[in-house]
Design a protein around this motif. Sequence first.
Motif, PDB file in Angstrom:
ATOM      1  N   LEU A 142       0.818  -1.194   0.000  1.00 14.81           N
ATOM      2  CA  LEU A 142       0.000   0.000   0.000  1.00 14.81           C
ATOM      3  C   LEU A 142       0.868   1.266   0.000  1.00 14.81           C
ATOM      4  CD1 LEU A 142      -2.884   1.012  -0.012  1.00 14.81           C
ATOM      5  CD2 LEU A 142      -2.901   0.861   2.461  1.00 14.81           C
ATOM      6  N   HIS A 143       2.007   1.207   0.727  1.00 12.99           N
ATOM      7  CA  HIS A 143       2.914   2.352   0.723  1.00 12.99           C
ATOM      8  C   HIS A 143       3.332   2.708  -0.707  1.00 12.99           C
ATOM      9  CE1 HIS A 143       3.215   1.837   5.049  1.00 12.99           C
ATOM     10  NE2 HIS A 143       3.988   2.914   5.131  1.00 12.99           N
ATOM     11  N   ALA A 144       3.744   1.684  -1.474  1.00 12.77           N
ATOM     12  CA  ALA A 144       4.198   1.913  -2.852  1.00 12.77           C
ATOM     13  C   ALA A 144       3.074   2.463  -3.717  1.00 12.77           C
ATOM     14  CB  ALA A 144       4.752   0.621  -3.447  1.00 12.77           C
ATOM     15  N   GLN A 145       1.862   1.934  -3.562  1.00 11.71           N
ATOM     16  CA  GLN A 145       0.727   2.404  -4.354  1.00 11.71           C
ATOM     17  C   GLN A 145       0.402   3.864  -4.075  1.00 11.71           C
ATOM     18  OE1 GLN A 145      -2.265  -0.416  -3.183  1.00 11.71           O
ATOM     19  NE2 GLN A 145      -1.796  -1.815  -4.869  1.00 11.71           N
ATOM     20  N   LEU A 146       0.650   4.289  -2.858  1.00 13.28           N
ATOM     21  CA  LEU A 146       0.368   5.675  -2.486  1.00 13.28           C
ATOM     22  C   LEU A 146       1.585   6.584  -2.635  1.00 13.28           C
ATOM     23  CD1 LEU A 146      -1.841   5.008   0.663  1.00 13.28           C
ATOM     24  CD2 LEU A 146      -2.608   5.736  -1.605  1.00 13.28           C
ATOM     25  N   GLY A 147       2.705   6.026  -3.082  1.00 11.25           N
ATOM     26  CA  GLY A 147       3.912   6.832  -3.271  1.00 11.25           C
ATOM     27  C   GLY A 147       4.547   7.264  -1.955  1.00 11.25           C
ATOM     28  N   LEU A 148       4.371   6.462  -0.911  1.00 14.30           N
ATOM     29  CA  LEU A 148       4.928   6.787   0.401  1.00 14.30           C
ATOM     30  C   LEU A 148       6.272   6.101   0.578  1.00 14.30           C
ATOM     31  CD1 LEU A 148       1.671   6.323   2.522  1.00 14.30           C
ATOM     32  CD2 LEU A 148       2.711   8.480   1.796  1.00 14.30           C
ATOM     33  N   PRO A 149       7.173   6.683   1.380  1.00 16.15           N
ATOM     34  CA  PRO A 149       8.472   6.052   1.611  1.00 16.15           C
ATOM     35  C   PRO A 149       8.294   4.696   2.294  1.00 16.15           C
ATOM     36  CG  PRO A 149       8.218   8.026   2.975  1.00 16.15           C
ATOM     37  CD  PRO A 149       7.015   7.941   2.100  1.00 16.15           C
ATOM     38  N   LEU A 150       9.203   3.777   1.999  1.00 14.75           N
ATOM     39  CA  LEU A 150       9.121   2.429   2.539  1.00 14.75           C
ATOM     40  C   LEU A 150       9.971   2.230   3.783  1.00 14.75           C
ATOM     41  CD1 LEU A 150       9.340   0.506  -0.856  1.00 14.75           C
ATOM     42  CD2 LEU A 150       7.284   1.060   0.463  1.00 14.75           C
ATOM     43  N   ASP A 151      10.681   3.287   4.242  1.00 18.38           N
ATOM     44  CA  ASP A 151      11.601   3.137   5.365  1.00 18.38           C
ATOM     45  C   ASP A 151      10.993   3.423   6.733  1.00 18.38           C
ATOM     46  OD1 ASP A 151      11.326   5.844   4.978  1.00 18.38           O
ATOM     47  OD2 ASP A 151      13.442   6.295   5.303  1.00 18.38           O
ATOM     48  N   ARG A 152       9.687   3.693   6.810  1.00 12.37           N
ATOM     49  CA  ARG A 152       9.048   3.940   8.105  1.00 12.37           C
ATOM     50  C   ARG A 152       7.552   3.655   8.000  1.00 12.37           C
ATOM     51  NH1 ARG A 152      11.231   8.269   6.151  1.00 12.37           N
ATOM     52  NH2 ARG A 152      10.034   9.942   5.284  1.00 12.37           N
ATOM     53  N   PRO A 153       6.966   3.253   9.118  1.00 15.16           N
ATOM     54  CA  PRO A 153       5.532   2.952   9.078  1.00 15.16           C
ATOM     55  C   PRO A 153       4.707   4.234   9.026  1.00 15.16           C
ATOM     56  CG  PRO A 153       6.374   2.675  11.292  1.00 15.16           C
ATOM     57  CD  PRO A 153       7.557   2.993  10.414  1.00 15.16           C
ATOM     58  N   LEU A 154       3.893   4.363   8.014  1.00 18.49           N
ATOM     59  CA  LEU A 154       3.043   5.543   7.882  1.00 18.49           C
ATOM     60  C   LEU A 154       1.561   5.195   7.948  1.00 18.49           C
ATOM     61  CD1 LEU A 154       4.993   7.407   5.078  1.00 18.49           C
ATOM     62  CD2 LEU A 154       4.965   7.939   7.510  1.00 18.49           C
ATOM     63  N   LEU A 155       1.217   3.958   7.703  1.00 16.26           N
ATOM     64  CA  LEU A 155      -0.176   3.538   7.716  1.00 16.26           C
ATOM     65  C   LEU A 155      -0.381   2.585   8.895  1.00 16.26           C
ATOM     66  CD1 LEU A 155      -0.552   2.908   3.897  1.00 16.26           C
ATOM     67  CD2 LEU A 155      -1.261   4.929   5.183  1.00 16.26           C
ATOM     68  N   ARG A 156      -0.751   3.151  10.011  1.00 16.94           N
ATOM     69  CA  ARG A 156      -0.956   2.377  11.233  1.00 16.94           C
ATOM     70  C   ARG A 156      -2.215   2.885  11.915  1.00 16.94           C
ATOM     71  NH1 ARG A 156       4.554   0.368  13.301  1.00 16.94           N
ATOM     72  NH2 ARG A 156       3.234  -0.286  14.993  1.00 16.94           N
ATOM     73  N   THR A 157      -2.799   2.076  12.760  1.00 10.28           N
ATOM     74  CA  THR A 157      -4.023   2.496  13.435  1.00 10.28           C
ATOM     75  C   THR A 157      -3.801   3.742  14.287  1.00 10.28           C
ATOM     76  OG1 THR A 157      -3.587   0.962  15.251  1.00 10.28           O
ATOM     77  CG2 THR A 157      -5.043   0.193  13.486  1.00 10.28           C
ATOM     78  N   CYS A 158      -2.606   3.894  14.845  1.00  9.49           N
ATOM     79  CA  CYS A 158      -2.359   5.075  15.672  1.00  9.49           C
ATOM     80  C   CYS A 158      -2.232   6.343  14.826  1.00  9.49           C
ATOM     81  CB  CYS A 158      -1.145   4.878  16.565  1.00  9.49           C
ATOM     82  SG  CYS A 158       0.391   4.570  15.707  1.00  9.49           S
ATOM     83  N   ASN A 159      -2.200   6.213  13.492  1.00  9.26           N
ATOM     84  CA  ASN A 159      -2.170   7.381  12.617  1.00  9.26           C
ATOM     85  C   ASN A 159      -3.572   7.902  12.306  1.00  9.26           C
ATOM     86  OD1 ASN A 159       0.477   6.303  12.375  1.00  9.26           O
ATOM     87  ND2 ASN A 159       0.742   7.483  10.525  1.00  9.26           N
TER      88      ASN A 159
END
Length: 191
Positions: free
Chosen positions: A1-18
Amino acid sequence: LHAQLGLPLDRPLLRTCNALGGGGGGGAPAYLLRSPHEGLAPSGLAGGVISLVQGEYEYYHYLQPTGTGRTDKYDDNGWGCAYRSLQSIISWFRLQRYTSHPNPSHYQIQKTLVDHCGQEADGLLGKRTWLGSQDVGFYLEHALGVQCRFLSCASGHDVAANARQLAHHFESQGTPVMIGGGELAFTLLGV
């Protein structure tokens, strides 16, 4: 999902706490200082390079309320420094949204170490007992899944001799560092 959204792969960006209202980091109690190192002037050392903690953290210190929702001061003067360092480190992980784990009280830290990390209840639970850097590492591994690296330094001179390793840590990992020695523990925020 990170790649599909163009987000960096070196850190968690899609988490429930977000998620909005997901307990990531707002609403810190007024008594906590947030990232107090940011207001300090540079050392003035000519040609020196500064490597600092990356991101925000809450600075915990002696005689503060302890744990989530507490407002009473807790007398840990003279023995609670490693607990406070651990609380500051946990706040860093929470404020970077790597976890939604709330900051534990001293008793909750002790209970976790007894129940999950092999510590003896008689010598720790409910007592004014110092923690060592290994205890902090055990707690972080159990509660947050964070593996710690231990660097043995017998004196302040040894800490200075390892400044390059510490600088690399701040530049690549960015977390606060707990330093334990004898009867004291410190939270290192940069070199």
